[in-house]
Write a protein that holds these residues in place. Structure first.
Motif, PDB file in Angstrom:
ATOM      1  N   ASP A   1      25.876  -1.747  47.538  1.00 34.08           N
ATOM      2  CA  ASP A   1      24.930  -2.913  47.317  1.00 34.08           C
ATOM      3  C   ASP A   1      25.170  -4.188  46.989  1.00 34.08           C
ATOM      4  OD1 ASP A   1      22.885  -0.624  47.400  1.00 34.08           O
ATOM      5  OD2 ASP A   1      22.709  -0.406  45.043  1.00 34.08           O
ATOM      6  N   ALA A   2      26.425  -4.315  46.437  1.00 33.29           N
ATOM      7  CA  ALA A   2      27.081  -5.743  46.097  1.00 33.29           C
ATOM      8  C   ALA A   2      27.599  -6.395  47.418  1.00 33.29           C
ATOM      9  CB  ALA A   2      28.307  -5.580  45.071  1.00 33.29           C
ATOM     10  N   VAL A   3      28.063  -5.508  48.484  1.00 27.81           N
ATOM     11  CA  VAL A   3      28.646  -5.970  49.705  1.00 27.81           C
ATOM     12  C   VAL A   3      27.179  -6.357  50.639  1.00 27.81           C
ATOM     13  CG1 VAL A   3      29.336  -5.297  51.853  1.00 27.81           C
ATOM     14  CG2 VAL A   3      30.595  -4.666  49.867  1.00 27.81           C
ATOM     15  N   ALA A   4      26.049  -5.497  50.357  1.00 20.19           N
ATOM     16  CA  ALA A   4      25.035  -6.073  50.987  1.00 20.19           C
ATOM     17  C   ALA A   4      24.468  -7.253  50.574  1.00 20.19           C
ATOM     18  CB  ALA A   4      23.936  -4.792  50.806  1.00 20.19           C
ATOM     19  N   ALA A   5      24.655  -7.484  49.411  1.00 14.48           N
ATOM     20  CA  ALA A   5      24.265  -8.807  48.522  1.00 14.48           C
ATOM     21  C   ALA A   5      25.183 -10.004  49.072  1.00 14.48           C
ATOM     22  CB  ALA A   5      24.295  -8.678  47.235  1.00 14.48           C
ATOM     23  N   ASN A   6      26.313  -9.743  49.310  1.00 13.50           N
ATOM     24  CA  ASN A   6      27.442 -10.801  49.666  1.00 13.50           C
ATOM     25  C   ASN A   6      27.237 -11.242  51.141  1.00 13.50           C
ATOM     26  OD1 ASN A   6      28.833 -10.747  47.318  1.00 13.50           O
ATOM     27  ND2 ASN A   6      30.502  -9.425  47.931  1.00 13.50           N
ATOM     28  N   ARG A   7      26.984 -10.103  51.947  1.00 18.79           N
ATOM     29  CA  ARG A   7      26.640 -10.536  53.476  1.00 18.79           C
ATOM     30  C   ARG A   7      25.445 -11.316  53.424  1.00 18.79           C
ATOM     31  NH1 ARG A   7      21.828  -9.258  56.152  1.00 18.79           N
ATOM     32  NH2 ARG A   7      20.928  -7.310  55.249  1.00 18.79           N
ATOM     33  N   ARG A   8      24.470 -11.231  52.771  1.00 17.00           N
ATOM     34  CA  ARG A   8      23.417 -12.179  52.819  1.00 17.00           C
ATOM     35  C   ARG A   8      23.546 -13.569  52.376  1.00 17.00           C
ATOM     36  NH1 ARG A   8      20.703  -7.170  51.308  1.00 17.00           N
ATOM     37  NH2 ARG A   8      20.941  -7.754  49.075  1.00 17.00           N
ATOM     38  N   ASP A   9      24.329 -13.512  51.155  1.00 18.36           N
ATOM     39  CA  ASP A   9      24.603 -14.769  50.728  1.00 18.36           C
ATOM     40  C   ASP A   9      25.645 -15.783  51.833  1.00 18.36           C
ATOM     41  OD1 ASP A   9      23.238 -14.111  48.391  1.00 18.36           O
ATOM     42  OD2 ASP A   9      25.289 -13.758  47.191  1.00 18.36           O
ATOM     43  N   HIS A  10      26.446 -15.200  52.556  1.00 15.19           N
ATOM     44  CA  HIS A  10      27.469 -15.477  53.127  1.00 15.19           C
ATOM     45  C   HIS A  10      26.819 -15.671  54.894  1.00 15.19           C
ATOM     46  CE1 HIS A  10      30.115 -16.409  50.140  1.00 15.19           C
ATOM     47  NE2 HIS A  10      29.964 -15.303  49.631  1.00 15.19           N
ATOM     48  N   GLY A  11      25.515 -15.388  55.131  1.00 11.16           N
ATOM     49  CA  GLY A  11      25.079 -15.622  56.511  1.00 11.16           C
ATOM     50  C   GLY A  11      25.455 -14.348  57.583  1.00 11.16           C
ATOM     51  N   PHE A  12      25.616 -13.322  56.951  1.00  3.00           N
ATOM     52  CA  PHE A  12      25.859 -12.191  57.733  1.00  3.00           C
ATOM     53  C   PHE A  12      24.559 -11.408  58.029  1.00  3.00           C
ATOM     54  CE2 PHE A  12      30.350 -12.759  56.365  1.00  3.00           C
ATOM     55  CZ  PHE A  12      31.059 -12.510  57.551  1.00  3.00           C
ATOM     56  N   GLU A  13      24.231 -11.166  59.380  1.00  5.49           N
ATOM     57  CA  GLU A  13      22.898 -10.678  59.791  1.00  5.49           C
ATOM     58  C   GLU A  13      23.175  -9.172  59.919  1.00  5.49           C
ATOM     59  OE1 GLU A  13      20.054 -12.320  59.525  1.00  5.49           O
ATOM     60  OE2 GLU A  13      21.033 -14.134  59.070  1.00  5.49           O
ATOM     61  N   ALA A  14      22.183  -8.377  59.432  1.00  4.11           N
ATOM     62  CA  ALA A  14      22.366  -6.918  59.653  1.00  4.11           C
ATOM     63  C   ALA A  14      22.123  -6.724  61.424  1.00  4.11           C
ATOM     64  CB  ALA A  14      21.196  -6.398  59.003  1.00  4.11           C
ATOM     65  N   VAL A  15      22.953  -5.838  62.024  1.00  3.57           N
ATOM     66  CA  VAL A  15      22.665  -5.462  63.330  1.00  3.57           C
ATOM     67  C   VAL A  15      21.777  -4.397  63.121  1.00  3.57           C
ATOM     68  CG1 VAL A  15      23.945  -4.337  65.121  1.00  3.57           C
ATOM     69  CG2 VAL A  15      25.186  -6.000  63.730  1.00  3.57           C
ATOM     70  N   GLU A  16      20.822  -4.566  64.021  1.00  8.93           N
ATOM     71  CA  GLU A  16      19.523  -3.701  64.003  1.00  8.93           C
ATOM     72  C   GLU A  16      20.265  -2.223  64.890  1.00  8.93           C
ATOM     73  OE1 GLU A  16      16.685  -3.724  62.333  1.00  8.93           O
ATOM     74  OE2 GLU A  16      17.676  -5.655  61.636  1.00  8.93           O
ATOM     75  N   ALA A  17      20.460  -2.456  65.977  1.00  7.32           N
ATOM     76  CA  ALA A  17      20.776  -1.210  66.882  1.00  7.32           C
ATOM     77  C   ALA A  17      22.372  -1.110  66.754  1.00  7.32           C
ATOM     78  CB  ALA A  17      20.471  -1.676  68.396  1.00  7.32           C
ATOM     79  N   GLY A  18      22.590  -0.252  65.766  1.00  8.97           N
ATOM     80  CA  GLY A  18      24.122   0.013  65.586  1.00  8.97           C
ATOM     81  C   GLY A  18      24.754   1.157  66.245  1.00  8.97           C
ATOM     82  N   ALA A  19      25.868   1.151  66.234  1.00 12.58           N
ATOM     83  CA  ALA A  19      26.567   2.422  66.907  1.00 12.58           C
ATOM     84  C   ALA A  19      26.373   3.783  65.968  1.00 12.58           C
ATOM     85  CB  ALA A  19      28.037   2.287  67.071  1.00 12.58           C
TER      86      ALA A  19
END
Length: 167
Positions: free
Chosen positions: A8-26
């Motif tokens: 959950d903390a990494v997910a919050a960090n990725r949002r704060d730093h402009g990392f977008e979720a990849v919808e169609a993942g491997a």
């Protein structure tokens, strides 16, 4: 720290730093995040990151062989997602592809950390860094920044690891 809290903390960090979720993942990587940026040293970079949980119920954890296999598999995903050709059809230059696969596990042993440090980062025009997060000590293990050759990509790794995977 529980792995779910770390996730959950990494997910919050990725949002704060402009990392977008990849919808169609491997299939083998449940969560992946991507960003494209311009780095003062490296030029255009495309960063793909994921988190692998090592202490899931019924799992034996992560060993050195698993780390190497998963990181190599992540390299394939990075190569497929990022155009690694020297020039694109639109005339632009291809970005430098960088991947981070972080293994969250409790009390990693020395062989796991040795496998992380011994992994061949640069291969097939990609740069993949396996990282290890110790959930018991709440410490992220990264690759050291070398004093000489190749410093730029390793410096980038240290910065990205800090902003995305440090909590």
């Amino acid at each position: 720290m529980e792995i779910s809290d770390y996730r959950d903390a990494v997910a919050a960090n990725r949002r704060d730093h402009g990392f977008e979720a990849v919808e169609a993942g491997a299939e083998e990587f449940e969560r992946m995040w991507v960003t494209r940026e311009t780095d003062d040293t490296l030029g255009d970079v495309a960063v793909l990151a994921t988190l692998v949980e090592g202490n899931e119920p019924g799992a034996d954890g992560i060993d050195a062989e698993t780390l190497v296999d998963v990181a190599a598999s992540f390299r394939d995903v990075l190569a497929d997602r990022i155009d690694s050709q020297p020039g694109r059809a639109d005339g632009g230059e291809a970005p430098t592809p960088i991947g981070y696969v972080t293994f969250a596990t409790s009390d990693p042993d020395a062989s796991l950390l040795a496998a992380m440090n011994g992994f061949t980062v640069a291969k097939r025009r990609t740069n993949v860094f396996p990282l290890v997060y110790d959930t018991e000590a709440e410490r992220l293990h990264c690759h050291e920044v070398p004093r000489l050759k190749g410093r730029g990509i390793y410096r980038r790794q240290a910065d990205d690891a800090e902003r995305l995977f440090e909590v």
